[in-house]
Scaffold this motif. Structure first.
Motif, PDB file in Angstrom:
ATOM      1  N   TYR A 208       0.881  -0.988   0.069  1.00 46.23           N
ATOM      2  CA  TYR A 208       0.527  -0.383   0.007  1.00 46.23           C
ATOM      3  C   TYR A 208       0.946   1.086   0.137  1.00 46.23           C
ATOM      4  CZ  TYR A 208      -2.461  -3.475   2.403  1.00 46.23           C
ATOM      5  OH  TYR A 208      -3.048  -5.015   1.982  1.00 46.23           O
ATOM      6  N   GLY A 209       1.341   1.920  -1.557  1.00 51.06           N
ATOM      7  CA  GLY A 209       2.453   2.842  -1.161  1.00 51.06           C
ATOM      8  C   GLY A 209       1.725   4.456  -1.657  1.00 51.06           C
ATOM      9  N   SER A 210       2.757   4.837  -2.924  1.00 52.40           N
ATOM     10  CA  SER A 210       1.913   5.357  -3.567  1.00 52.40           C
ATOM     11  C   SER A 210       0.713   5.194  -4.026  1.00 52.40           C
ATOM     12  CB  SER A 210       3.081   5.943  -4.538  1.00 52.40           C
ATOM     13  OG  SER A 210       4.112   5.855  -5.472  1.00 52.40           O
ATOM     14  N   SER A 211       1.208   4.298  -4.948  1.00 54.65           N
ATOM     15  CA  SER A 211      -0.603   3.302  -5.374  1.00 54.65           C
ATOM     16  C   SER A 211      -0.029   1.707  -4.607  1.00 54.65           C
ATOM     17  CB  SER A 211      -0.385   2.958  -7.134  1.00 54.65           C
ATOM     18  OG  SER A 211       1.227   2.486  -7.546  1.00 54.65           O
ATOM     19  N   THR A 212      -1.240   1.294  -4.746  1.00 54.92           N
ATOM     20  CA  THR A 212      -1.517   0.107  -4.335  1.00 54.92           C
ATOM     21  C   THR A 212      -1.069  -0.922  -4.982  1.00 54.92           C
ATOM     22  OG1 THR A 212      -2.655   0.414  -2.770  1.00 54.92           O
ATOM     23  CG2 THR A 212      -2.555  -2.278  -3.677  1.00 54.92           C
ATOM     24  N   VAL A 213       0.032  -1.971  -4.874  1.00 53.71           N
ATOM     25  CA  VAL A 213       0.638  -2.791  -6.036  1.00 53.71           C
ATOM     26  C   VAL A 213       0.658  -4.132  -5.095  1.00 53.71           C
ATOM     27  CG1 VAL A 213       2.895  -3.684  -7.242  1.00 53.71           C
ATOM     28  CG2 VAL A 213       2.305  -1.122  -7.282  1.00 53.71           C
ATOM     29  N   MET A 214       0.122  -4.873  -6.341  1.00 59.63           N
ATOM     30  CA  MET A 214      -0.477  -6.985  -5.312  1.00 59.63           C
ATOM     31  C   MET A 214       0.931  -7.230  -6.552  1.00 59.63           C
ATOM     32  SD  MET A 214      -2.991  -9.701  -4.898  1.00 59.63           S
ATOM     33  CE  MET A 214      -2.385 -11.483  -4.262  1.00 59.63           C
ATOM     34  N   VAL A 215       2.289  -8.282  -6.023  1.00 67.51           N
ATOM     35  CA  VAL A 215       2.821  -8.973  -6.386  1.00 67.51           C
ATOM     36  C   VAL A 215       2.800 -10.218  -6.065  1.00 67.51           C
ATOM     37  CG1 VAL A 215       5.590  -9.890  -6.640  1.00 67.51           C
ATOM     38  CG2 VAL A 215       4.418  -6.749  -6.243  1.00 67.51           C
ATOM     39  N   TYR A 216       2.974 -11.307  -6.919  1.00 67.35           N
ATOM     40  CA  TYR A 216       2.746 -13.246  -6.865  1.00 67.35           C
ATOM     41  C   TYR A 216       3.928 -13.335  -7.608  1.00 67.35           C
ATOM     42  CZ  TYR A 216      -0.373 -15.377 -10.416  1.00 67.35           C
ATOM     43  OH  TYR A 216      -0.478 -15.239 -11.658  1.00 67.35           O
ATOM     44  N   THR A 217       4.007 -14.735  -6.651  1.00 68.14           N
ATOM     45  CA  THR A 217       4.822 -15.250  -7.911  1.00 68.14           C
ATOM     46  C   THR A 217       3.905 -17.142  -6.978  1.00 68.14           C
ATOM     47  OG1 THR A 217       6.761 -17.079  -8.675  1.00 68.14           O
ATOM     48  CG2 THR A 217       6.499 -16.225  -6.812  1.00 68.14           C
ATOM     49  N   SER A 218       4.058 -18.835  -8.459  1.00 65.91           N
ATOM     50  CA  SER A 218       3.411 -19.572  -8.435  1.00 65.91           C
ATOM     51  C   SER A 218       4.319 -19.755  -9.010  1.00 65.91           C
ATOM     52  CB  SER A 218       2.471 -19.384  -8.322  1.00 65.91           C
ATOM     53  OG  SER A 218       1.703 -19.323 -10.725  1.00 65.91           O
ATOM     54  N   GLY A 219       5.424 -19.836  -9.436  1.00 64.61           N
ATOM     55  CA  GLY A 219       6.256 -20.529  -9.744  1.00 64.61           C
ATOM     56  C   GLY A 219       6.864 -20.642 -11.007  1.00 64.61           C
ATOM     57  N   ARG A 220       6.309 -19.734 -11.253  1.00 62.89           N
ATOM     58  CA  ARG A 220       7.014 -19.471 -13.175  1.00 62.89           C
ATOM     59  C   ARG A 220       6.507 -17.764 -12.834  1.00 62.89           C
ATOM     60  NH1 ARG A 220       4.904 -22.319 -17.404  1.00 62.89           N
ATOM     61  NH2 ARG A 220       4.040 -19.865 -18.311  1.00 62.89           N
ATOM     62  N   GLY A 221       7.476 -17.090 -12.159  1.00 63.48           N
ATOM     63  CA  GLY A 221       7.899 -15.760 -12.670  1.00 63.48           C
ATOM     64  C   GLY A 221       7.586 -14.786 -11.224  1.00 63.48           C
ATOM     65  N   VAL A 222       7.438 -13.979 -11.540  1.00 65.38           N
ATOM     66  CA  VAL A 222       7.122 -12.797 -10.729  1.00 65.38           C
ATOM     67  C   VAL A 222       6.374 -11.872 -11.880  1.00 65.38           C
ATOM     68  CG1 VAL A 222       7.610 -11.378  -8.829  1.00 65.38           C
ATOM     69  CG2 VAL A 222       9.418 -12.879  -8.871  1.00 65.38           C
ATOM     70  N   HIS A 223       5.043 -11.915 -11.125  1.00 67.32           N
ATOM     71  CA  HIS A 223       4.335 -10.702 -11.223  1.00 67.32           C
ATOM     72  C   HIS A 223       3.896  -9.311 -10.758  1.00 67.32           C
ATOM     73  CE1 HIS A 223       5.064 -13.617 -14.950  1.00 67.32           C
ATOM     74  NE2 HIS A 223       4.562 -14.350 -14.365  1.00 67.32           N
ATOM     75  N   GLY A 224       3.235  -8.524 -10.944  1.00 71.73           N
ATOM     76  CA  GLY A 224       3.329  -7.253 -10.587  1.00 71.73           C
ATOM     77  C   GLY A 224       1.757  -6.407 -11.325  1.00 71.73           C
ATOM     78  N   PHE A 225       0.979  -6.490 -10.339  1.00 74.35           N
ATOM     79  CA  PHE A 225      -0.319  -5.329  -9.843  1.00 74.35           C
ATOM     80  C   PHE A 225      -0.860  -4.263  -9.919  1.00 74.35           C
ATOM     81  CE2 PHE A 225      -0.524 -10.077 -10.882  1.00 74.35           C
ATOM     82  CZ  PHE A 225       0.011 -10.314 -12.387  1.00 74.35           C
ATOM     83  N   THR A 226      -1.252  -3.495 -10.480  1.00 68.77           N
ATOM     84  CA  THR A 226      -1.283  -1.939  -9.920  1.00 68.77           C
ATOM     85  C   THR A 226      -2.636  -1.973  -9.380  1.00 68.77           C
ATOM     86  OG1 THR A 226       0.543  -1.111 -10.906  1.00 68.77           O
ATOM     87  CG2 THR A 226      -0.570   0.367  -9.669  1.00 68.77           C
ATOM     88  N   LEU A 227      -3.587  -1.284  -8.747  1.00 66.02           N
ATOM     89  CA  LEU A 227      -4.714  -1.677  -8.502  1.00 66.02           C
ATOM     90  C   LEU A 227      -5.211   0.334  -9.332  1.00 66.02           C
ATOM     91  CD1 LEU A 227      -7.260  -2.099  -7.355  1.00 66.02           C
ATOM     92  CD2 LEU A 227      -6.725  -0.922  -4.872  1.00 66.02           C
ATOM     93  N   ASP A 228      -6.338   0.158 -10.331  1.00 71.32           N
ATOM     94  CA  ASP A 228      -7.034   1.085 -10.630  1.00 71.32           C
ATOM     95  C   ASP A 228      -8.342   1.418  -9.810  1.00 71.32           C
ATOM     96  OD1 ASP A 228      -8.376   2.567 -12.080  1.00 71.32           O
ATOM     97  OD2 ASP A 228      -7.811   2.193 -13.861  1.00 71.32           O
ATOM     98  N   PRO A 229      -7.647   2.151  -9.298  1.00 66.91           N
ATOM     99  CA  PRO A 229      -9.161   2.392  -8.095  1.00 66.91           C
ATOM    100  C   PRO A 229     -10.319   2.799  -8.665  1.00 66.91           C
ATOM    101  CG  PRO A 229      -7.711   3.946  -7.178  1.00 66.91           C
ATOM    102  CD  PRO A 229      -7.059   3.537  -8.226  1.00 66.91           C
ATOM    103  N   SER A 230     -10.176   3.620 -10.162  1.00 67.89           N
ATOM    104  CA  SER A 230     -11.588   4.272 -10.664  1.00 67.89           C
ATOM    105  C   SER A 230     -12.091   2.303 -10.981  1.00 67.89           C
ATOM    106  CB  SER A 230     -11.153   4.890 -12.128  1.00 67.89           C
ATOM    107  OG  SER A 230     -10.309   4.363 -13.134  1.00 67.89           O
ATOM    108  N   ILE A 231     -11.832   1.494 -11.213  1.00 69.87           N
ATOM    109  CA  ILE A 231     -12.478   0.236 -11.930  1.00 69.87           C
ATOM    110  C   ILE A 231     -12.190  -0.860 -10.613  1.00 69.87           C
ATOM    111  CG2 ILE A 231     -12.132   0.452 -13.893  1.00 69.87           C
ATOM    112  CD1 ILE A 231     -10.162  -1.211 -14.345  1.00 69.87           C
ATOM    113  N   GLY A 232     -11.753  -0.167  -9.666  1.00 71.90           N
ATOM    114  CA  GLY A 232     -11.723  -1.841  -8.811  1.00 71.90           C
ATOM    115  C   GLY A 232     -10.957  -2.524  -8.861  1.00 71.90           C
ATOM    116  N   ASN A 233      -9.622  -2.977 -10.049  1.00 71.79           N
ATOM    117  CA  ASN A 233      -9.177  -3.884  -9.994  1.00 71.79           C
ATOM    118  C   ASN A 233      -7.571  -3.870 -10.466  1.00 71.79           C
ATOM    119  OD1 ASN A 233      -9.666  -6.704 -10.886  1.00 71.79           O
ATOM    120  ND2 ASN A 233     -11.241  -5.917 -12.775  1.00 71.79           N
TER     121      ASN A 233
END
Ligand code: AHG
Ligand code: MN
Ligand code: MN
Length: 354
Positions: A167-192
């Motif tokens: 929860y920073g200057s924007s909210t970012v979710m980073v995950y791995t399921s063992g096939r690389g690391v992927h990051g997603f930024t929350l767009d509050p206007s669409i809630g995704n």
């Protein structure tokens, strides 16, 4: 052409479909974590406006730390949402003494989840970045029975997914399921959460070290000498007295005091994070199951390494839910160099917490 929006749910579902035996349960479990992240994001953004967000509850948790209202809120929310998801037979949290089970119908759940619901909570009241960390194992006990401690006490190598929300200057979710690391930024206007950092790789150059230097006098000699080397204090030519490897210039020091935030910056820019053991506390502060293992899985998947100073974090066999461990993670060559300093100067003193 319209911008391609890959939502985190779509990404997880595409990843899940790569496994022929996949039932969609993992995808659903991850969606529950995504939902929880959005709700915590909403609450974090009310800090300063709403009395329930800042300050302490008056309780002390199993770690002996004062519980903040947002720690409690985030823990209750994760527990409540995951407990009834049907995919998780038991959960464990930094905030709870014992593992937490749901109603008996969730005994069929295939997974267990471990949580640091709010990381860096001392920073909440100052509007500084904080995070949440999650780790998922496949249970080892037979489905249908209540989840048990042995489902949790698995080495990090067995993790099937892990990640964090920052929860920073924007909210970012980073995950791995063992096939690389992927990051997603929350767009509050669409809630995704939208894919913003695909297949993150640590930059080759390690230009940052992150450590609380106020503890320098309590460090072991190996850690102290390694940090001196980061600052080019060992030799005028910036070479390491250990292996002669030369830095162009001293590394920069960056330490926020929220591990998720320190980690995320180092992941994107190249850096090493240290929370060493000390002479008085050989195991340091951070927790193997809630903090070290999930971050170790992410950093390895991004091409880096995580160590307790002697061995890879992911190979450590956990002995108890709340155990602490020295933690060094970042660019692989730097972590290996630090291990060499520890081998050279500390192991003979048996000061590292292994
Ligand atoms: P938590 O808020 O979950 O208890 O974790 C706090 C941790 C971690 O985020 C951070 O790196 C570290 O504590 C900071 O500790 P120091 O103040 O001792 O540096
Ligand atoms: Mn934490
Ligand atoms: Mn926490």
């Amino acid at each position: 052409m319209a911008q391609e929006f890959i939502t985190i749910n779509r990404h997880i579902s595409i990843e899940g479909r790569r496994y022929p035996q996949a039932t969609g349960e993992f995808t659903s479990l991850m969606s529950e974590i995504v939902l929880t992240a959005k709700i915590i994001h909403r609450e974090v953004n009310k800090a300063g406006l709403v009395d329930e967000i800042t300050g302490f509850t008056g309780d002390v948790n199993v770690q002996g730390e004062e519980v903040r209202k947002l720690d409690q809120y985030a823990d209750d929310l994760f527990m409540h949402i995951l407990k009834y998801s049907g995919h998780v037979c038991a959960m464990a949290s930094e905030e709870a003494e014992d593992l937490v089970r749901g109603p008996t119908y969730v005994n069929s759940g295939k997974y267990v989840v471990l949580l640091d619901p709010l990381d860096g909570s001392s920073n909440i009241d100052a509007n500084v970045s904080i995070g949440s960390i999650f780790a998922i194992y496949r249970r080892v006990t037979p489905p249908g029975e209540p989840g048990a401690l042995e489902d949790f006490l698995q080495p990090g190598r067995n993790l099937i997914a892990a990640g964090y929300i920052l929860y920073g200057s924007s909210t970012v979710m980073v995950y791995t399921s063992g096939r690389g690391v992927h990051g997603f930024t929350l767009d509050p206007s669409i809630g995704n959460f939208i894919l913003s950092h695909s297949n993150i790789r640590l930059p080759e150059k390690c230009g940052i070290y992150s450590v609380n230097e106020s503890y320098t006098r309590d460090w072991t000699e190996g850690v102290r000498r390694y940090v001196e080397r980061c600052k080019c204090l060992e030799r005028d030519d910036c070479a390491s007295s250990f292996d002669g490897k030369t830095l162009e210039k001293p590394m920069s020091s960056r330490y926020i005091g929220s591990m998720v935030a320190d980690f995320h910056r180092n992941l994107l820019y190249g850096g090493i994070f240290l929370y060493p053991g000390t002479k008085k506390k050989p195991n340091g502060k951070l927790r193997l199951m809630y903090e070290a293992n999930p971050m170790a899985f992410v950093i390895e998947q991004a091409g880096g390494a995580a160590s307790n100073g002697v061995m890879d974090i992911l190979d450590v066999q956990p002995e108890e839910l709340h155990q602490r461990i020295p933690l060094f993670m970042g660019n692989r060559d730097e972590v290996e160099l630090l291990e060499n300093y520890i081998k050279q100067y500390d192991l003979k003193e048996e000061l590292v917490g292994v």
